[in-house]
Design a protein around this motif. Sequence first.
Motif, PDB file in Angstrom:
ATOM      1  N   GLN A  98       5.334  47.523   0.147  1.00 17.83           N
ATOM      2  CA  GLN A  98       6.949  46.935   0.710  1.00 17.83           C
ATOM      3  C   GLN A  98       6.586  46.993   2.047  1.00 17.83           C
ATOM      4  OE1 GLN A  98       9.967  45.075  -0.575  1.00 17.83           O
ATOM      5  NE2 GLN A  98      10.547  45.401   1.666  1.00 17.83           N
ATOM      6  N   CYS A  99       7.009  46.402   3.306  1.00 14.09           N
ATOM      7  CA  CYS A  99       6.148  46.711   4.353  1.00 14.09           C
ATOM      8  C   CYS A  99       7.521  45.783   5.352  1.00 14.09           C
ATOM      9  CB  CYS A  99       5.144  45.468   4.886  1.00 14.09           C
ATOM     10  SG  CYS A  99       4.294  45.894   3.920  1.00 14.09           S
ATOM     11  N   LEU A 100       8.051  47.127   6.557  1.00 14.70           N
ATOM     12  CA  LEU A 100       9.471  46.950   7.312  1.00 14.70           C
ATOM     13  C   LEU A 100       8.420  46.470   8.453  1.00 14.70           C
ATOM     14  CD1 LEU A 100      11.578  49.167   5.531  1.00 14.70           C
ATOM     15  CD2 LEU A 100      11.973  46.652   5.263  1.00 14.70           C
ATOM     16  N   GLY A 101       8.973  45.659   9.599  1.00 17.59           N
ATOM     17  CA  GLY A 101       8.143  45.364  10.946  1.00 17.59           C
ATOM     18  C   GLY A 101       9.137  45.415  11.789  1.00 17.59           C
ATOM     19  N   THR A 102       8.631  45.409  12.797  1.00 17.64           N
ATOM     20  CA  THR A 102       9.836  45.393  14.502  1.00 17.64           C
ATOM     21  C   THR A 102       8.841  44.890  15.198  1.00 17.64           C
ATOM     22  OG1 THR A 102      10.966  46.932  13.481  1.00 17.64           O
ATOM     23  CG2 THR A 102      11.240  45.956  15.383  1.00 17.64           C
ATOM     24  N   PHE A 103       9.359  43.274  15.880  1.00 18.39           N
ATOM     25  CA  PHE A 103       8.559  43.297  16.926  1.00 18.39           C
ATOM     26  C   PHE A 103       9.899  43.379  17.857  1.00 18.39           C
ATOM     27  CE2 PHE A 103       7.254  41.000  13.112  1.00 18.39           C
ATOM     28  CZ  PHE A 103       5.840  40.889  13.462  1.00 18.39           C
ATOM     29  N   ALA A 104       8.537  43.745  19.246  1.00 18.44           N
ATOM     30  CA  ALA A 104       9.115  44.144  20.105  1.00 18.44           C
ATOM     31  C   ALA A 104       8.770  43.347  21.484  1.00 18.44           C
ATOM     32  CB  ALA A 104       8.835  44.873  20.669  1.00 18.44           C
ATOM     33  N   LEU A 105       9.520  42.427  22.086  1.00 16.90           N
ATOM     34  CA  LEU A 105       9.135  41.261  23.120  1.00 16.90           C
ATOM     35  C   LEU A 105      10.345  41.663  24.641  1.00 16.90           C
ATOM     36  CD1 LEU A 105       9.745  38.780  20.554  1.00 16.90           C
ATOM     37  CD2 LEU A 105       7.278  39.863  21.795  1.00 16.90           C
ATOM     38  N   SER A 106       9.641  41.011  25.417  1.00 19.05           N
ATOM     39  CA  SER A 106      10.292  40.775  26.794  1.00 19.05           C
ATOM     40  C   SER A 106      12.203  40.715  26.845  1.00 19.05           C
ATOM     41  CB  SER A 106      10.141  40.423  28.184  1.00 19.05           C
ATOM     42  OG  SER A 106       9.630  38.895  27.841  1.00 19.05           O
ATOM     43  N   GLN A 107      12.614  39.307  26.074  1.00 21.72           N
ATOM     44  CA  GLN A 107      13.891  38.891  25.858  1.00 21.72           C
ATOM     45  C   GLN A 107      14.897  39.710  24.552  1.00 21.72           C
ATOM     46  OE1 GLN A 107      12.790  34.633  25.522  1.00 21.72           O
ATOM     47  NE2 GLN A 107      13.135  34.158  27.365  1.00 21.72           N
ATOM     48  N   GLY A 108      13.624  40.562  23.406  1.00 21.39           N
ATOM     49  CA  GLY A 108      15.039  41.000  22.211  1.00 21.39           C
ATOM     50  C   GLY A 108      13.048  41.867  20.835  1.00 21.39           C
ATOM     51  N   GLN A 109      14.207  42.007  20.019  1.00 22.86           N
ATOM     52  CA  GLN A 109      13.461  42.275  18.803  1.00 22.86           C
ATOM     53  C   GLN A 109      13.422  41.675  17.816  1.00 22.86           C
ATOM     54  OE1 GLN A 109      13.371  46.252  17.910  1.00 22.86           O
ATOM     55  NE2 GLN A 109      13.416  47.073  20.356  1.00 22.86           N
ATOM     56  N   ILE A 110      12.086  41.467  16.768  1.00 24.75           N
ATOM     57  CA  ILE A 110      12.919  41.094  15.656  1.00 24.75           C
ATOM     58  C   ILE A 110      12.565  41.554  14.513  1.00 24.75           C
ATOM     59  CG2 ILE A 110      11.507  39.038  14.020  1.00 24.75           C
ATOM     60  CD1 ILE A 110      13.135  37.267  15.543  1.00 24.75           C
ATOM     61  N   THR A 111      12.591  41.857  13.170  1.00 26.55           N
ATOM     62  CA  THR A 111      13.022  42.465  12.368  1.00 26.55           C
ATOM     63  C   THR A 111      12.714  41.498  11.091  1.00 26.55           C
ATOM     64  OG1 THR A 111      14.447  42.699  11.503  1.00 26.55           O
ATOM     65  CG2 THR A 111      14.403  44.433  13.231  1.00 26.55           C
ATOM     66  N   GLY A 112      11.321  42.211  10.008  1.00 23.01           N
ATOM     67  CA  GLY A 112      11.332  40.932   8.884  1.00 23.01           C
ATOM     68  C   GLY A 112      10.701  41.954   7.609  1.00 23.01           C
ATOM     69  N   GLN A 113      10.770  42.242   6.921  1.00 21.13           N
ATOM     70  CA  GLN A 113      10.212  42.646   5.051  1.00 21.13           C
ATOM     71  C   GLN A 113       9.514  41.822   4.711  1.00 21.13           C
ATOM     72  OE1 GLN A 113      14.137  44.237   4.388  1.00 21.13           O
ATOM     73  NE2 GLN A 113      13.047  43.710   2.764  1.00 21.13           N
ATOM     74  N   ALA A 114       8.851  42.998   3.448  1.00 23.56           N
ATOM     75  CA  ALA A 114       7.439  41.201   2.426  1.00 23.56           C
ATOM     76  C   ALA A 114       7.266  42.384   1.346  1.00 23.56           C
ATOM     77  CB  ALA A 114       6.725  40.674   3.252  1.00 23.56           C
ATOM     78  N   LEU A 115       7.350  42.757   0.216  1.00 23.69           N
ATOM     79  CA  LEU A 115       6.470  42.656  -1.042  1.00 23.69           C
ATOM     80  C   LEU A 115       5.083  41.845  -0.915  1.00 23.69           C
ATOM     81  CD1 LEU A 115       6.824  44.539  -2.646  1.00 23.69           C
ATOM     82  CD2 LEU A 115       7.437  42.862  -4.634  1.00 23.69           C
ATOM     83  N   LEU A 116       4.235  42.763  -0.560  1.00 28.06           N
ATOM     84  CA  LEU A 116       2.195  42.430  -1.088  1.00 28.06           C
ATOM     85  C   LEU A 116       1.496  42.773  -1.493  1.00 28.06           C
ATOM     86  CD1 LEU A 116       2.521  43.065   3.273  1.00 28.06           C
ATOM     87  CD2 LEU A 116       3.598  41.254   2.272  1.00 28.06           C
ATOM     88  N   HIS A 117       1.474  42.292  -2.264  1.00 30.10           N
ATOM     89  CA  HIS A 117       0.171  42.349  -3.211  1.00 30.10           C
ATOM     90  C   HIS A 117      -0.704  42.539  -2.868  1.00 30.10           C
ATOM     91  CE1 HIS A 117       3.670  41.810  -6.336  1.00 30.10           C
ATOM     92  NE2 HIS A 117       3.982  40.896  -5.345  1.00 30.10           N
ATOM     93  N   LEU A 118      -1.672  43.236  -3.105  1.00 28.37           N
ATOM     94  CA  LEU A 118      -3.061  43.915  -2.465  1.00 28.37           C
ATOM     95  C   LEU A 118      -3.856  43.768  -3.621  1.00 28.37           C
ATOM     96  CD1 LEU A 118      -2.251  46.672  -0.251  1.00 28.37           C
ATOM     97  CD2 LEU A 118      -2.668  44.162   0.133  1.00 28.37           C
ATOM     98  N   PRO A 119      -5.296  42.983  -3.704  1.00 25.90           N
ATOM     99  CA  PRO A 119      -5.676  42.654  -2.187  1.00 25.90           C
ATOM    100  C   PRO A 119      -5.564  41.348  -2.080  1.00 25.90           C
ATOM    101  CG  PRO A 119      -7.988  42.726  -3.442  1.00 25.90           C
ATOM    102  CD  PRO A 119      -6.552  42.985  -4.480  1.00 25.90           C
ATOM    103  N   SER A 120      -5.112  41.407  -0.542  1.00 28.27           N
ATOM    104  CA  SER A 120      -5.068  39.829  -0.469  1.00 28.27           C
ATOM    105  C   SER A 120      -5.404  38.852   0.898  1.00 28.27           C
ATOM    106  CB  SER A 120      -3.472  39.609  -0.158  1.00 28.27           C
ATOM    107  OG  SER A 120      -3.371  37.839  -0.157  1.00 28.27           O
ATOM    108  N   ARG A 121      -6.416  37.771   0.530  1.00 28.67           N
ATOM    109  CA  ARG A 121      -6.687  37.073   1.509  1.00 28.67           C
ATOM    110  C   ARG A 121      -6.449  36.127   1.872  1.00 28.67           C
ATOM    111  NH1 ARG A 121      -9.498  40.887  -1.096  1.00 28.67           N
ATOM    112  NH2 ARG A 121     -11.372  41.587  -0.127  1.00 28.67           N
ATOM    113  N   SER A 122      -4.996  35.575   1.370  1.00 30.69           N
ATOM    114  CA  SER A 122      -4.472  33.898   1.956  1.00 30.69           C
ATOM    115  C   SER A 122      -3.033  34.815   2.804  1.00 30.69           C
ATOM    116  CB  SER A 122      -3.755  34.264   0.354  1.00 30.69           C
ATOM    117  OG  SER A 122      -3.199  34.675   0.159  1.00 30.69           O
TER     118      SER A 122
END
Length: 160
Positions: A98-122
Amino acid sequence: MRKIRLRQLLPVTAAALVLAGTQLASASTGSAPGAHQRAEIVRLVAKQTQSQTVDTGQKGHSLGDQLVIAEDLYQNGKKVGDHAVVCTYVHTGPDTLQCLGTFALSQGQITGQALLHLPSRSAVDVAITGGSGTYNGAEGYVHTVPAGSTERHLTFHITR
């Protein structure tokens, strides 16, 4: 602590959520998502700078272990922001995070999440769960495509 192979994780790093810190080009869709929504398409490149696996229990992958990743975000060759993601192992054999991420940019931030199954190359689509600043109320998804062992191409599909 046990390091894991980044080549297995990079394609699915939820990280996978990046927005430009420079002026974003709006792209309108054929039909408006809603009376008060506007759609934006943003393309960026994420380059991994650091990663660490935190082994919290039994040696090797076990429930609760974490993968922490930092990336620099680029648009047209210029660094426009940073991305940080923390993934927690919620199932082993096969590994699921279960992954949670934040993108910090000069105009603000964006958050996101995903459930990832490994290994995955797609390619992986990551849900946008919110934002701040210019991205306040952001929804949509980020389409992430592997481009080598430490780089991903990201396409943000943002509505608000």
